[in-house]
Enzyme design. Structure first.
Site, PDB file in Angstrom:
ATOM      1  N   CYS A 126      35.154 -43.962   0.602  1.00 60.63           N
ATOM      2  CA  CYS A 126      35.714 -44.840  -0.082  1.00 60.63           C
ATOM      3  C   CYS A 126      36.046 -46.062   1.252  1.00 60.63           C
ATOM      4  O   CYS A 126      35.854 -44.764   2.044  1.00 60.63           O
ATOM      5  CB  CYS A 126      37.530 -44.527  -1.130  1.00 60.63           C
ATOM      6  SG  CYS A 126      37.815 -45.712  -1.635  1.00 60.63           S
ATOM      7  N   LYS A 201      38.202 -43.480 -13.107  1.00 59.14           N
ATOM      8  CA  LYS A 201      39.195 -42.939 -12.121  1.00 59.14           C
ATOM      9  C   LYS A 201      40.069 -44.201 -12.394  1.00 59.14           C
ATOM     10  O   LYS A 201      39.388 -45.846 -12.574  1.00 59.14           O
ATOM     11  CB  LYS A 201      39.165 -43.175 -10.586  1.00 59.14           C
ATOM     12  CG  LYS A 201      39.979 -43.618  -9.395  1.00 59.14           C
ATOM     13  CD  LYS A 201      39.624 -44.034  -8.120  1.00 59.14           C
ATOM     14  CE  LYS A 201      40.422 -43.779  -7.491  1.00 59.14           C
ATOM     15  NZ  LYS A 201      40.152 -43.976  -5.937  1.00 59.14           N
ATOM     16  N   LYS A 254      40.080 -38.990 -13.117  1.00 55.36           N
ATOM     17  CA  LYS A 254      41.523 -39.346 -12.323  1.00 55.36           C
ATOM     18  C   LYS A 254      42.846 -39.582 -12.517  1.00 55.36           C
ATOM     19  O   LYS A 254      42.141 -41.087 -13.182  1.00 55.36           O
ATOM     20  CB  LYS A 254      40.744 -39.542 -10.776  1.00 55.36           C
ATOM     21  CG  LYS A 254      41.869 -39.553  -9.740  1.00 55.36           C
ATOM     22  CD  LYS A 254      41.523 -39.534  -8.299  1.00 55.36           C
ATOM     23  CE  LYS A 254      42.562 -40.347  -7.448  1.00 55.36           C
ATOM     24  NZ  LYS A 254      41.950 -40.622  -6.261  1.00 55.36           N
TER      25      LYS A 254
HETATM   26  C1  PBG Z   1      40.723 -43.196  -2.179  1.00 57.55           C
HETATM   27  C2  PBG Z   1      41.093 -42.738  -3.256  1.00 57.55           C
HETATM   28  C3  PBG Z   1      42.070 -42.481  -3.389  1.00 57.55           C
HETATM   29  C4  PBG Z   1      42.812 -41.070  -4.012  1.00 57.55           C
HETATM   30  C5  PBG Z   1      41.572 -40.197  -4.021  1.00 57.55           C
HETATM   31  N1  PBG Z   1      40.854 -41.543  -2.988  1.00 57.55           N
HETATM   32  C6  PBG Z   1      43.694 -43.339  -2.819  1.00 57.55           C
HETATM   33  C7  PBG Z   1      43.366 -45.112  -3.996  1.00 57.55           C
HETATM   34  O1  PBG Z   1      42.793 -45.243  -5.130  1.00 57.55           O
HETATM   35  O2  PBG Z   1      44.892 -45.329  -4.043  1.00 57.55           O
HETATM   36  C8  PBG Z   1      44.089 -40.692  -4.463  1.00 57.55           C
HETATM   37  C9  PBG Z   1      44.140 -39.169  -4.590  1.00 57.55           C
HETATM   38  C10 PBG Z   1      45.593 -38.727  -4.548  1.00 57.55           C
HETATM   39  O3  PBG Z   1      46.349 -39.917  -4.876  1.00 57.55           O
HETATM   40  O4  PBG Z   1      45.886 -37.588  -4.503  1.00 57.55           O
HETATM   41  N2  PBG Z   1      40.145 -45.086  -2.871  1.00 57.55           N
END
Ligand code: PBG
Length: 332
Positions: A126, A201, A254
């Protein structure tokens, strides 16, 4: 003698199977085992760093030189899979430190593979940790440009795979990201690598502590134009289906705890391995209550992970991986 006789009543005693721990274990439907847990690790550029994260007591950021001991500790507890997140020194508009071969994640992967080659190394793909604006891709006209972001995610995946990552895990929620990554991996001769897609997600407030940990809070707006609306579950199935078509080996839901219904629907529909990410907010809620003496931490953490398994997840990504593995070995 009435129908409801002594015999038929006793036939229905469900307590019979609960009378001892060995019996309960015999008929247990879901089990949490350290081998299905994945520990997230925050890797910060620099040396000698073990830095506590305020919003996640008990979780630290580590520099690359401190990783081998962490990985060793996890492996001793039985946790052999890790998921890496990078904290670079420099951020820019295009998140270029995220796909540099000398970036913090490729360096971390090489170090871990040198030290303990058998570790299943997963790398989050990401841009949000690497962009100056904190969004997950290239920003154009105030929004994230899907198609300009795809090749950069592909580059990051290739660099991580070249460094030795077994699994690349796109979490940007760009449409077509799995296909873009799969294609670029194949072009680089890395078609043996696993793609674990963060398929469903959600745009969740449960990521709050993570954004402090990874310094990845968006500087403007939010992620609702690319992450999913928490109200939807049919849409999650479409996301997952599309990712499988694009070549994902593992799909993910997630967060986990507030989305058990989504895990369960995905389990009923698809036969690929399903991962569930018990995110930072889920960890911090339990941890905070435990630190106040309000909850039995081991009991609650174990129960939550068991529920995620029961809902149908094969793999659980959790900040409790090491503790739960330790607690499990003490129970034996
Ligand atoms: C990256 C990402 C995020 C998380 C995992 N990969 C943050 C987001 O999307 O803002 C969150 C993981 C967690 O809260 O433990 N995009």
């Amino acid at each position: 003698m009435p129908e409801e006789g002594h015999r038929s009543k006793k036939e229905r005693r469900l307590r019979r199977l609960r009378s001892s721990e060995d019996l309960r274990a015999l008929v247990r439907e879901s089990r949490v085992h350290p081998s299905s847990l994945v520990a997230p690790i925050f890797v910060k550029e620099g040396t000698g760093i073990v830095e506590p994260i305020d919003a996640m007591p008990g979780v630290n950021r580590y520099s690359v030189d401190r990783l081998p001991e962490q990985v060793e500790r996890l492996a001793k507890a039985g946790v052999r899979s890790i998921l890496l997140f990078g904290l670079p020194l420099l951020k820019d508009e295009l998140g270029s430190s995220g796909y540099s071969p000398e970036g913090v994640i490729p360096t971390a992967i090489r170090e871990i593979k040198k030290h303990r080659p058998g570790t299943v190394v997963m790398a989050d793909v990401c841009l949000c940790e690497y962009t100056s604006h904190g969004h997950c891709g290239v920003v154009r006209g105030g929004t994230v440009d899907n198609d300009r972001t795809l090749p950069l995610l592909g580059r990051a995946a290739v660099e991580y795979a070249r460094a030795g990552a077994d699994v690349v895990a796109p979490s940007a929620m760009m449409d077509g990201q799995v296909r873009a990554i799969r294609t670029q991996l194949e072009d680089a001769g890395l078609d043996d690598r696993i793609v674990m897609s963060y398929s469903a997600k959600y745009a969740s407030s449960f990521y709050g502590p993570f954004r402090e940990a990874a310094d990845s809070k968006p500087a403007f707006g939010d992620r609702r134009a690319y992450q999913m609306d928490p109200s939807n579950s049919r849409e999650a199935l479409r996301e997952i289906e599309q990712d499988i078509e694009e070549g994902a080996d593992i799909v993910m839901v997630k967060p986990a705890l507030a989305y058990l219904d989504v895990i369960s629907r995905a389990r009923a529909r698809f036969d690929v391995p399903i991962a569930a990410y018990s995110v930072s907010g889920e960890y911090s809620m339990v941890r905070a209550a435990a630190l106040n003496g309000w909850l039995d931490e081991a009991g609650v953490a174990y129960e939550i992970l068991t529920a995620i398994k029961r809902a149908g997840a094969d793999i659980i990504i959790t900040y409790y991986a090491e503790q739960v593995a330790d607690w499990l070995s003490q129970r034996r």
